[in-house]
Write an enzyme that holds these catalytic residues in place. Structure first.
Site, short mmCIF file in Angstrom:
data_model
loop_
_atom_site.label_atom_id
_atom_site.label_comp_id
_atom_site.label_asym_id
_atom_site.label_seq_id
_atom_site.Cartn_x
_atom_site.Cartn_y
_atom_site.Cartn_z
N TYR A 150 -14.55 -68.53 -36.50
CA TYR A 150 -14.10 -69.87 -36.85
C TYR A 150 -15.32 -70.75 -37.11
CZ TYR A 150 -11.64 -74.27 -37.00
OH TYR A 150 -11.14 -75.48 -37.43
N GLN A 155 -3.93 -74.14 -35.88
CA GLN A 155 -3.16 -73.21 -36.71
C GLN A 155 -4.01 -72.02 -37.17
OE1 GLN A 155 -3.75 -76.43 -37.37
NE2 GLN A 155 -4.06 -76.82 -39.55
N ASN A 212 -13.18 -78.31 -32.29
CA ASN A 212 -12.81 -79.52 -31.56
C ASN A 212 -11.87 -79.18 -30.40
OD1 ASN A 212 -10.28 -79.05 -32.71
ND2 ASN A 212 -10.50 -80.64 -34.27
N SER A 251 -22.05 -80.77 -27.70
CA SER A 251 -23.45 -80.32 -27.77
C SER A 251 -24.34 -81.21 -26.91
CB SER A 251 -23.92 -80.35 -29.22
OG SER A 251 -25.15 -79.68 -29.35
N GLN A 259 -29.87 -83.91 -31.57
CA GLN A 259 -28.66 -83.51 -30.87
C GLN A 259 -27.67 -84.66 -30.77
OE1 GLN A 259 -28.97 -80.02 -31.11
NE2 GLN A 259 -27.48 -80.37 -29.51
N HIS A 283 -24.90 -84.92 -33.41
CA HIS A 283 -23.82 -83.94 -33.46
C HIS A 283 -22.46 -84.59 -33.26
CE1 HIS A 283 -25.10 -79.85 -34.13
NE2 HIS A 283 -26.16 -80.03 -33.38
N GLU A 308 -27.28 -76.84 -22.61
CA GLU A 308 -27.13 -75.95 -23.76
C GLU A 308 -28.50 -75.64 -24.37
OE1 GLU A 308 -24.82 -75.92 -28.09
OE2 GLU A 308 -25.19 -77.81 -27.04
N HIS A 309 -29.28 -76.69 -24.61
CA HIS A 309 -30.63 -76.55 -25.14
C HIS A 309 -31.61 -77.16 -24.14
CE1 HIS A 309 -27.93 -77.04 -28.70
NE2 HIS A 309 -28.62 -76.01 -29.15
N ASP A 326 -31.14 -73.95 -34.18
CA ASP A 326 -29.84 -74.19 -34.82
C ASP A 326 -29.70 -73.43 -36.13
OD1 ASP A 326 -28.58 -75.76 -33.00
OD2 ASP A 326 -28.86 -77.66 -34.04
N GLU A 373 -8.10 -45.85 2.79
CA GLU A 373 -7.25 -46.82 2.10
C GLU A 373 -5.77 -46.47 2.18
OE1 GLU A 373 -8.76 -47.23 -1.86
OE2 GLU A 373 -10.64 -48.14 -1.20
N HIS A 426 -4.09 -39.99 -3.93
CA HIS A 426 -5.47 -39.88 -4.40
C HIS A 426 -6.16 -38.67 -3.76
CE1 HIS A 426 -4.86 -43.90 -5.98
NE2 HIS A 426 -6.11 -43.94 -6.46
#
Length: 438
Positions: free
Chosen positions: A127, A189, A212, A238, A260, A263, A327-328, A361, A415, A420
């Site tokens: 995506y 969707q 998003n 971000s 940043q 963003h 993140e960075h 990036d 057990e 087994h």
């Protein structure tokens, strides 16, 4: 940006200084996303067309990008632009190719062989969002490792523009990355279409890529459904954290913070420095530089919940950074590599003044799909390993079973799992003579 002195803050104020902007929490969001997912699952392509017309205000002749559109997109870019995309793709491939997990085999005991074999996830969906701006770099960051992993089906969804087409740079990047099919779909969707499949969109096993809150929620919902598709990992806005000492260049630091901040309004940028003088210089440089940016309104919103924090020493700075798990993480300090072992939680680290976050990036080769919102404490940056899965294999001879079988029987008895133990003892009680069992 707010200027703060760490040691003068109470524990509560310190926590507030590191608090990220709250994620959009529309109480009805989950229900709205669930309705979209269910509609696409039940109505397929018809729902995709209607939802795209309603939500994106675009009436589509075709859900899929055709060969002619792909060719046209390539022609709409300049050779400089095409070359930049190809160079970035080559660097990404060079960094990701060595990440391919290797199979191995170990004899854990005489007659007992254990193996790990690696298989690509067969069908993956990628995506690429286009809400604030088209992101051809994301098409590369997702498509290249998927191709290296050997995923048989590699499809990509990206929202259509007002003209009913996907951005030309995204389409060319997808072609360079080896994506097989592209669809003009965005939002929840698109996620539902890839998770469950329609007459046009193939069903995939795992979905990758940022988005998003609608996309994030849709990925979470289909991930929880065994009939849906797995997701890469949770995502948030971000962010960047810069650690700087008195030798840092305030102009460089300010530029990295702003890169940043643009963003999104919910992005966060933090500076932690041992120098109050540098902190003041960076705040001034941010104010000077931001006025020339085209996304000034977004930048100002991000800066409203961002800070420049002064600390006594670098040890404190790294402790705060690990607590925040950015993140960075940019290290604008003397001998940054010598401090790298002190970093325990970050998505991607940038060493020294000549390493702007922008190269990560786009084109250094590392992946820009990274854990955000503190998830760097639990997740890694996206890589080839995310597109494969491993299976274990074991093979025993009779000697091997005689060696370790009694261990299995003992543990099974602990057990209380009689079957087994029986599965082992039945074999051990069987003698082999003349090639026949008896």
């Amino acid at each position: 940006m707010q200027l703060r002195v760490w040691q003068q803050l109470s524990p509560a104020a310190q926590a507030a200084a590191l608090a990220r902007p709250a994620l959009a929490n529309d109480g009805a969001l989950a229900a709205r996303v669930a309705a979209i997912v269910e509609r696409v699952r039940n109505e397929g392509d018809a729902a995709l067309r209607e939802l795209t017309a309603k939500l994106d205000r675009v009436v589509l002749d075709s859900l899929e990008v055709g060969a002619a559109e792909l060719d046209a997109a390539e022609g709409e870019l300049t050779e400089v632009q095409r070359a930049a995309i190809r160079t970035a793709a080559a660097n990404i491939e060079a960094f990701h190719r060595p990440q391919l997990p290797q199979p191995f085999a170990v004899d854990t005991a005489r007659g007992v062989r254990c193996e790990r074999v690696v298989r690509a996830i067969e069908h993956v969906g990628l995506y690429v969002p286009a809400g604030n701006a088209p992101l051809p770099s994301t098409a590369l960051m997702l498509g290249v490792p998927a191709r290296l992993a050997g995923c048989a089906t590699r499809i990509l969804c990206s929202p259509p523009q007002a003209n009913g087409r996907v951005d030309s740079a995204v389409l060319y990047a997808a072609r360079v990355a080896g994506v097989s099919r592209v669809f003009k779909l965005g939002g929840a969707q698109a996620i539902a279409a890839m998770a469950y499949g329609t007459a046009t969109v193939p069903k995939v096993d795992k979905i990758f890529g940022p988005g998003n809150t609608w996309v994030t929620e849709a990925k979470a919902q289909v991930d929880r459904d065994p009939a849906g598709a797995a997701r890469d990992y949770p995502a948030g806005p971000s962010e960047v954290l810069v650690i700087a000492d008195d030798a840092a260049n305030p102009t460089f630091v300010a530029a990295d913070l702003l890169s940043q901040a643009e963003h999104g309004a919910d992005s966060q940028v933090l500076l932690i420095t041992t120098s109050a003088e540098l902190a003041r210089a960076v705040v001034a440089a941010v104010a000077k530089q931001k006025v020339r940016l085209t996304r000034l309104e977004i930048v100002d919103a991000a800066l409203a919940h961002s800070s420049a924090i002064v600390v006594d020493d670098l040890a404190t700075a790294f402790a705060i950074a690990n607590r925040y798990a950015p993140e960075h993480l940019l290290l604008q300090i003397r001998e940054p590599r010598s401090w790298l072992p002190r970093v325990t939680a970050a998505g991607s680290v940038f060493l020294g003044e000549w390493t702007p976050e922008s190269v990560g990036d786009y084109c250094s080769g590392t992946n820009h799909v990274l854990p955000t919102y503190g998830y760097a404490r639990r997740y890694s940056s996206l890589g080839v390993a995310d597109f494969v899965r491993s299976m274990t294999v074991q093979e025993l001879t009779r000697e091997g079973l005689e060696t370790i079988g009694p261990v299995a029987v003992t543990l099974a008895s602990l057990e209380g799992l009689d079957a087994h133990a029986w599965a082992v003892n039945e074999r051990l009680a069987t003698r082999v003579a003349g090639g026949e069992r008896r």
